[in-house]
Design a protein around this motif. Structure first.
Motif, PDB file in Angstrom:
ATOM      1  N   THR A  87     -13.605 -14.832 106.044  1.00  0.00           N
ATOM      2  CA  THR A  87     -12.358 -15.662 105.887  1.00  0.00           C
ATOM      3  C   THR A  87     -11.084 -15.433 106.905  1.00  0.00           C
ATOM      4  O   THR A  87     -11.202 -14.397 107.331  1.00  0.00           O
ATOM      5  CB  THR A  87     -11.768 -15.427 104.303  1.00  0.00           C
TER       6      THR A  87
ATOM      7  N   HIS B 131      -8.105 -16.484 105.794  1.00  0.00           N
ATOM      8  CA  HIS B 131      -6.945 -16.723 104.923  1.00  0.00           C
ATOM      9  C   HIS B 131      -6.098 -15.379 104.671  1.00  0.00           C
ATOM     10  O   HIS B 131      -4.779 -15.533 104.352  1.00  0.00           O
ATOM     11  CB  HIS B 131      -7.283 -17.493 103.555  1.00  0.00           C
TER      12      HIS B 131
ATOM     13  N   GLN C  17      -5.170 -14.274 108.604  1.00  0.00           N
ATOM     14  CA  GLN C  17      -4.545 -15.665 109.188  1.00  0.00           C
ATOM     15  C   GLN C  17      -5.236 -15.750 110.606  1.00  0.00           C
ATOM     16  O   GLN C  17      -4.879 -16.441 111.426  1.00  0.00           O
ATOM     17  CB  GLN C  17      -3.273 -15.372 109.423  1.00  0.00           C
TER      18      GLN C  17
ATOM     19  N   ASP D 232     -14.729 -19.362 106.355  1.00  0.00           N
ATOM     20  CA  ASP D 232     -13.933 -20.410 105.447  1.00  0.00           C
ATOM     21  C   ASP D 232     -15.040 -21.526 105.008  1.00  0.00           C
ATOM     22  O   ASP D 232     -14.655 -22.442 104.701  1.00  0.00           O
ATOM     23  CB  ASP D 232     -12.750 -20.954 106.199  1.00  0.00           C
TER      24      ASP D 232
ATOM     25  N   PRO E  59      -6.615 -20.305 110.228  1.00  0.00           N
ATOM     26  CA  PRO E  59      -7.271 -20.887 109.030  1.00  0.00           C
ATOM     27  C   PRO E  59      -7.308 -22.272 109.194  1.00  0.00           C
ATOM     28  O   PRO E  59      -8.106 -23.171 108.637  1.00  0.00           O
ATOM     29  CB  PRO E  59      -6.097 -20.725 107.959  1.00  0.00           C
ATOM     30  N   ASN E  60      -6.565 -22.887 110.000  1.00  0.00           N
ATOM     31  CA  ASN E  60      -6.602 -24.502 110.301  1.00  0.00           C
ATOM     32  C   ASN E  60      -7.441 -24.567 111.462  1.00  0.00           C
ATOM     33  O   ASN E  60      -7.407 -25.932 111.943  1.00  0.00           O
ATOM     34  CB  ASN E  60      -5.284 -25.152 110.357  1.00  0.00           C
TER      35      ASN E  60
END
Length: 635
Positions: free
Chosen positions: A181, A183, A186, A299, A436-437
């Motif tokens: 991940t 998140h 970052q 993710d 994350p994006n």
């Protein structure tokens, strides 16, 4: 004539007058434009040469991997011949044909069984001056290990076995597809192939920081083989995994495989660095490699695998496979060949994600260049990503001159982290940072530690790389010279010794099938006479005797072409990696052959075959004696 001359003079004067009327600034601009045009042409020529060199290196690399996969065919035919060799003599051994087979992989289970010393019996001597390892792993201990590796120190056998044993237990608890991940931290960093390049790994850590829970990493396979520091790179990655098990993700590559390690240097490196316990350490590495996860999902939307995908790739199925059951992924379960391995769906799922490559055209077809996996097009990418509900594929497996490449409508990213892969200056390395994006940031680097490299001009650097590429290409030409001569002579009906350039280009591609720009390479590989025709023998003279029909020349050429394959077979039989095949090792090999074929080899037959190979009668079979015994000839 006078008017013509006069006209020319007037034109020259007129031009001079025109230029002289220009202001100083205008003349400077014109000069700058001319210099700029010259420089652009120069750079374009250098880039053309560099791309040509790149193509040579890449095609020869893929041919080598294709040969490795064909190795399984060698042992199968050897078995067939062994059946007919009972009670035979040395001359019959020399007449074995050169088709090549799969028993290597059936034998692999027993060949890699370790009966050597165990961890508690390997003691660290008092005079050992290298790094000491204590578990649980600490950051200070890891940093000490890295510093010692930079000083070219070898970690003691005991500590290597300790790390491998602990990391193997950890890997056994992980699924085939791990989950990462972005998140929490970052961001996440993805590294591609390292191939034993310790300097590049340290450059990445210097630029991007050491991995930890706030700086997670994914290492996407192929961290061993080819380079000289595969052991050190692997031990650093495994130590990081022990230190930060939730922030370090290590995928398996196609080179994390025992058979690949035999051919591409990792087994030799381990044997050289650990002569006393090499076989045990190799066995432990092999066990660790078989437990490595094969993919990582970031993710839930970004799939990271070493090679790629195929039309049948199914993540749910992939995650249910017992990945450890294959001693080598070059062989499906049950001893069947790769060509007939489609019935083993588990193996196919694993093999395709480790060996496949993307192509710009739609569809899917066998990866004929590598000899394994598939080529998958943009339409296959769309279908597989949609079916598995993911949006991006990140893979490695292919060296890229810039260190990375984005293809398939920005849905496939190739990341390669070993700079100077083919030759110093041949390519940059790179790693990928993702947010994350899913913002992507590529970081490129080039290891410039080689003395004097930066002092060379662009032209000289290209020339050095080009010289190395041509040398490797000539070796490949050498191994196919008989077929090339036959092809040339089909065009040379008058026996003049020359053919047209187009005929030479067609012959080179027909025989070698490398897809290289032969028109561009012709001046470096052969001689062009004043009539513009190719003197085709000049491209082969430096490799072969003038009398190409001399007895044994064809056999020698075939041996040269298959030398690496035969060396791999030799290493498999040489279980203690001593460089010699003993009588007990030869007997063990014959016992394995008995199990596979169901044919009994009488002890006297085994002894006779061994004696026939032992030319100098010292009780051991060296590689040259083994090579001589397996003289290959075309039937």
């Amino acid at each position: 004539m006078g008017c013509g001359a006069q006209g020319g003079t007037i034109k020259m004067v007129s031009h001079h007058v025109t230029v002289s009327k220009l202001s100083k600034s205008e003349r400077s601009i014109r000069a700058a434009i001319l210099i700029q045009q010259w420089y652009r042409r120069y750079v374009a020529r250098m880039e053309t040469r560099r791309r040509c060199v790149w193509s040579i290196f890449q095609k020869l690399e893929y041919i080598s991997e294709q040969d490795q996969l064909k190795l399984q065919s060698f042992f199968g035919n050897m078995l067939v011949h062994y059946k007919s060799l009972q009670g035979t003599n040395r001359r019959s051994l020399q007449s074995m044909d050169g088709k090549v087979i799969h028993v290597i992989h059936t034998c692999l289970t027993l060949l890699t069984e370790d009966d050597g010393p165990h961890l508690d019996t390997v003691k660290v001597p008092d005079d050992y001056d290298g790094p000491h390892v204590q578990l649980p792993m600490t950051l200070k201990g890891l940093q000490t290990m890295i510093v010692s590796f930079k000083q070219a120190k070898i970690l003691h056998d005991h500590y290597v076995m300790l790390i491998l044993t602990k990391v193997c237990k950890l890997l056994q608890s992980l699924p085939n597809i791990t989950k990462a991940t972005t998140h929490i931290s970052q961001q996440i960093t993805i590294c591609g192939d390292l191939h034993g390049n310790l300097d590049d790994l340290l450059i990445i850590f210097h630029k991007n920081g050491l991995p930890d829970n706030d700086n997670p990493y994914i290492f996407n396979g192929d961290f061993v083989d080819r380079g000289s520091y595969s052991v050190e790179v692997a031990l650093i990655l495994f130590s990081l995994l022990l230190l930060y098990p939730s922030a370090i993700f290590i995928n398996r590559g196609n080179h994390e495989d025992y058979i690949m390690n035999i051919r591409y240097g990792f087994v030799d490196e381990v044997t050289m660095k650990y002569p006393d316990n090499g076989h045990t350490i190799i066995s432990l590495f092999n066990e660790v490699f078989r437990w490595l996860p094969v993919a990582c999902l970031i993710d839930g939307k970004v799939l990271v695998v070493h090679g790629g995908i195929s039309p049948s790739t199914d993540l749910k199925h992939l995650n249910t496979i017992n990945r450890n059951k294959y001693k080598s992924l070059l062989q499906p379960q049950g001893g069947s060949s790769i060509a007939t391995g489609d019935s083993d769906k588990d193996w196919r799922q694993l093999f395709d994600v480790l060996w496949s490559d993307p192509v710009p055209t739609n569809g899917s077809k066998p990866n004929t260049m590598r000899g394994g996996g598939v080529y998958f097009g943009p339409d296959i990418t769309d279908k597989v990503l949609d079916r598995n509900n993911i949006s991006l594929l990140v893979r490695s497996h292919e060296c890229k001159d810039e260190g990375y490449e984005v293809t398939h409508n920005n849905k496939v990213i190739t990341i390669f982290s070993s700079s100077n892969y083919y030759q110093h200056g041949s390519n940059k390395g790179a790693y990928l940072k993702m947010t994350p994006n899913r913002e992507l940031h590529f970081v490129q680097f080039l290891n410039t530690n080689k003395d004097g490299h930066l002092k060379l001009s662009l032209r000289h650097r290209i020339s050095v790389i080009e010289s190395s590429a041509i040398k490797e290409l000539r070796k490949h030409i050498n191994s196919n010279r008989t077929n090339l001569l036959n092809q040339f002579q089909q065009y040379d009906t008058t026996q003049s010794g020359t053919i047209t350039v187009c005929q030479w280009v067609d012959s080179m591609e027909t025989v070698l099938q490398l897809g290289l720009p032969w028109h561009t390479l012709k001046h470096q590989l052969t001689q062009i006479n004043k009539d513009g025709r190719v003197v085709y023998s000049t491209g082969l003279d430096e490799f072969c005797v003038k009398d190409k029909l001399k007895a044994g020349a064809k056999i020698t050429e075939t041996l040269y072409r298959n030398r690496t394959t035969i060396e791999t077979i030799f290493k498999l039989i040489d279980q203690d990696n001593s460089g010699y095949i003993s009588m007990s090792e030869f007997e063990s090999c014959c016992q394995l052959l008995e199990q596979v074929t169901g044919t009994h080899f009488p002890p006297e037959t085994v002894k006779n075959m061994a004696v026939a190979m032992d030319i100098n009668h010292d009780g051991l079979i060296c590689f040259n004696e083994f090579l001589e015994s397996f003289r290959l000839c075309d039937t």
